[in-house]
Scaffold this active site. Structure first.
Site, PDB file in Angstrom:
ATOM      1  N   TYR A 158      -5.863  -0.978  -7.250  1.00 39.07           N
ATOM      2  CA  TYR A 158      -5.423  -2.469  -6.276  1.00 39.07           C
ATOM      3  C   TYR A 158      -4.790  -2.322  -5.104  1.00 39.07           C
ATOM      4  CZ  TYR A 158      -1.199  -1.016  -8.602  1.00 39.07           C
ATOM      5  OH  TYR A 158      -0.500  -0.708  -9.949  1.00 39.07           O
ATOM      6  N   GLU A 159      -4.102  -3.153  -4.331  1.00 40.83           N
ATOM      7  CA  GLU A 159      -3.949  -3.370  -3.040  1.00 40.83           C
ATOM      8  C   GLU A 159      -4.976  -2.646  -2.113  1.00 40.83           C
ATOM      9  OE1 GLU A 159      -1.386  -4.929  -2.672  1.00 40.83           O
ATOM     10  OE2 GLU A 159      -0.713  -5.143  -4.830  1.00 40.83           O
ATOM     11  N   GLY A 160      -5.999  -2.967  -2.543  1.00 39.28           N
ATOM     12  CA  GLY A 160      -7.313  -2.245  -0.979  1.00 39.28           C
ATOM     13  C   GLY A 160      -7.641  -1.012  -2.539  1.00 39.28           C
ATOM     14  N   GLN A 165      -9.277   2.087   1.501  1.00 38.29           N
ATOM     15  CA  GLN A 165      -8.898   2.751   2.558  1.00 38.29           C
ATOM     16  C   GLN A 165      -9.231   2.948   3.215  1.00 38.29           C
ATOM     17  OE1 GLN A 165      -5.393   1.174   2.832  1.00 38.29           O
ATOM     18  NE2 GLN A 165      -6.164  -0.184   0.742  1.00 38.29           N
ATOM     19  N   ARG A 215       0.954  -1.075  -0.152  1.00 34.79           N
ATOM     20  CA  ARG A 215      -0.026  -0.111  -0.324  1.00 34.79           C
ATOM     21  C   ARG A 215       1.430   1.073  -0.237  1.00 34.79           C
ATOM     22  NH1 ARG A 215      -4.935  -2.310   4.089  1.00 34.79           N
ATOM     23  NH2 ARG A 215      -5.586  -3.791   2.341  1.00 34.79           N
TER      24      ARG A 215
END
Length: 598
Positions: free
Chosen positions: A442-444, A449, A298
């Site tokens: 991506y990555e949440g 977030q 992140r």
């Protein structure tokens, strides 16, 4: 074709003048001998590699993309990628911040942060191949067995092998509790994994001799949901007892995603067909181990958008100085030319300054976070380690979501500066926009977030981490509140710091009675919190610039820093008012809409 100049002066300004990072890090025994000259030399070498080796491959890599041979399940990366990676490994760059025990150079994480910003500016798609390896390294370093560390960490450190994180499946993205990949125990203590994964960045390629996949899967007796997820290390090639490569493990790339951007990176569909793996950490506690990699990723994704913001700004500024169109509204400025450079037009400057402000504040945030990571990992004072961990946990969703949101805004503004030429591939601007768009997803996703920030990082710990950051901000406000020259930066910061406390309390009460209220307000909340962080960092930067100018410096860098800070406060910071208003409007205007969405 775009160009790129590493922003070494701004990095050095942050490291040495704003954060005094060398002295700060010297409190950590492993960095006791660190000096500014070493840091500067590393940054210069990293910038040279990015600008001269990977940046020239960015446009061509985007055009060429990756190619899958379905018969052999092998992927060929764009021309020059493999050779550039060999240079990267030969230069020792993968080992920069890794442990000397495993062949690393043991430099601070903050140096690695600056290296990867420059690599992302130069070529985000290429940078993702080595970038994910650091997360795999950290996860195995924290949770791997002695045998796993011995097998994998040295090769990940050297860059001879790369790493991936295999989470997403066709039926589950963010909700990993829905994953179905199975791990069957074997008599020798290993496991056989069967299932399918999608959207695996750098999941298959020809740049390294082995790929170390970290895979989430379920044991046969695993509880349902996220409490039944375990983590496994599954190499592309099995590793013999002597460290040599053995048989091909049946974990195959079965397809490449056809994407909007990052064409040079192989976003793979992965099939596990009884692939051999070993358990990382404890059974059914895989998410705890994987979060090490996910949190590193992140911060890395925020860094990707920072890199794109910087390179887009540089190219848009150069174009605005050269492109002539119309005359200034206040009269001709380039009287020897048939029209004025578009840089004279106020709204062109607004676009450019938006990108510049978001680049400089984003860089300050990510350097700040990297220093906190160094302190969390290695500071001898347990209290400081704990506080650093609290702060970086609080700031990680902001570093991911706020920086990437702003990066997409900035790259779009910079493409707009080019007008119709920005829409043309060979000028490079439209690629920056396309590449930047994935970083919000991506990555949440950035909504995830935002929920993480408000729900878990703020309300979840009764505001403890936010109060810790607030104390740091309050101390700066108190120190500079009597400085009239700083009033233009301190007053907005103090106003928002006071308002955010009340705003958070208000949303907390609403969320207590209706959890959906947090869902409706979280994105707005993150934007407000992000602006508090940026206002604080710009105020710190402005203080240093003012001090230098007052001492007689004639370096235009400091004047430019103040001008950018003033633009941010006047033009970008006021977003907080509208965001607080929309957050307070409640969730009914979102949920009581069945007819509108029928």
């Amino acid at each position: 074709m775009p160009s790129y100049t590493p922003p070494l002066r701004d990095m050095q300004f942050l490291l040495h003048e704003v954060f005094d990072s060398v002295e700060r890090l010297k409190a950590i025994p492993r960095y006791a001998e660190l000096d500014a000259d070493t840091v500067n030399a590393v940054l210069e070498g990293a910038g040279q590699f990015a600008a001269e080796v990977t940046q020239p491959l960015n446009l061509s890599g985007d055009s060429e993309g990756c190619t899958l041979d379905r018969d052999t399940h092998t992927v060929t990366t764009p021309k020059g990628f493999k050779e550039a990676y060999a240079q990267f490994v030969a230069g020792g760059w993968p080992a920069l911040s890794c442990e000397p025990e495993y062949g690393g150079q043991g430099l601070p994480f903050v140096a690695n942060q600056c290296l990867y910003e420059m690599l992302n500016s130069a070529n985000q798609a290429w940078t993702m191949y080595p970038g994910l390896s650091h997360g795999a390294y950290e996860a195995l370093h924290a949770y791997g067995s002695d045998a796993q560390k011995q097998t994998y960490l040295g090769k990940l450190t050297s860059g001879e092998w790369t790493g991936t994180m295999c989470l997403t499946e066709p039926q589950c993205g963010t909700d990993l509790g829905l994953l179905t990949t199975k791990a069957e125990p074997q008599p020798d203590g290993s496991y056989r994994l069967t299932g399918s994964k999608i959207f695996i960045s750098a999941g298959e390629h020809d740049m390294a001799e082995n790929i170390v996949h970290l895979v989430l899967a379920r044991l046969p007796d695993a509880p349902k949901g996220s409490k039944g997820i375990s983590l496994f290390v599954v190499p592309k090639f099995l590793v013999n007892d002597d460290g040599s490569l053995g048989a091909r493990n049946p974990i195959y790339c079965t397809g490449l995603e056809h994407k909007m951007g990052i064409h040079g990176n192989a976003t793979a569909q992965i099939s596990l067909e009884g692939a051999a793996g070993t358990l990382v950490g404890e059974p059914n506690k895989g998410l705890q181990a994987m979060f090490i990699m996910m949190n590193a990723a992140r911060l890395g994704v925020g860094n990707q958008s920072l890199g794109l913001t910087e390179v887009a700004f540089q190219n848009a500024l150069a174009y605005a100085k050269e492109r002539i169109q119309m005359r200034s509204l206040s009269g001709p400025k380039a009287k020897d030319k048939p029209a004025d450079p578009i840089l004279v037009h106020p709204d062109v400057r607004r676009s450019l300054l938006t990108a510049k402000a978001y680049a400089e504040a984003g860089r300050a945030l990510l350097v700040y976070c990297a220093l906190l990571v160094d302190e969390h990992l290695y500071h001898p004072d347990e209290k400081r380690r704990k506080q650093a961990n609290q702060l970086v946990a609080l700031l990680t969703p902001i570093a991911k979501a706020f920086v990437t949101d702003n990066g997409f805004i900035a790259t779009n503004e910079c493409m707009q500066v080019f007008g119709g030429h920005g829409y043309i591939h060979e000028n490079g601007m439209e690629q920056f926009v396309r590449d930047a768009r994935i970083n919000l997803i991506y990555e949440g996703t950035n909504t995830v977030q935002s929920l993480d920030l408000l729900g878990r990082k703020v309300l979840g710990d009764q505001g403890a981490a936010l109060k810790l950051f607030g104390k740091e901000v309050a101390a700066f406000i108190e120190a500079e509140g009597v400085n009239e020259a700083m009033a233009e930066f301190i007053n907005p910061l103090a106003f928002l710091a006071d308002k955010l406390t009340k705003f958070t309390t208000e949303l907390g009460f609403k969320a207590f009675t209706s959890p959906d209220e947090a869902g409706g307000a979280s994105v707005d909340y993150l934007r407000v919190a992000g602006h508090l962080v940026y206002a604080y960092l710009f105020a710190r930067m402005a203080k240093v610039a003012q001090t230098a100018l007052a001492a007689g410096s004639t370096d235009p860098f400091y004047t430019a820093k103040l001008q950018t800070a003033r633009f941010y406060v006047a033009r970008l910071f006021p977003e907080v008012a509208s965001r607080m208003q929309t957050a307070r409007s409640g969730v009914a205007n979102l949920l009581d809409t069945d007819a509108a969405l029928a």
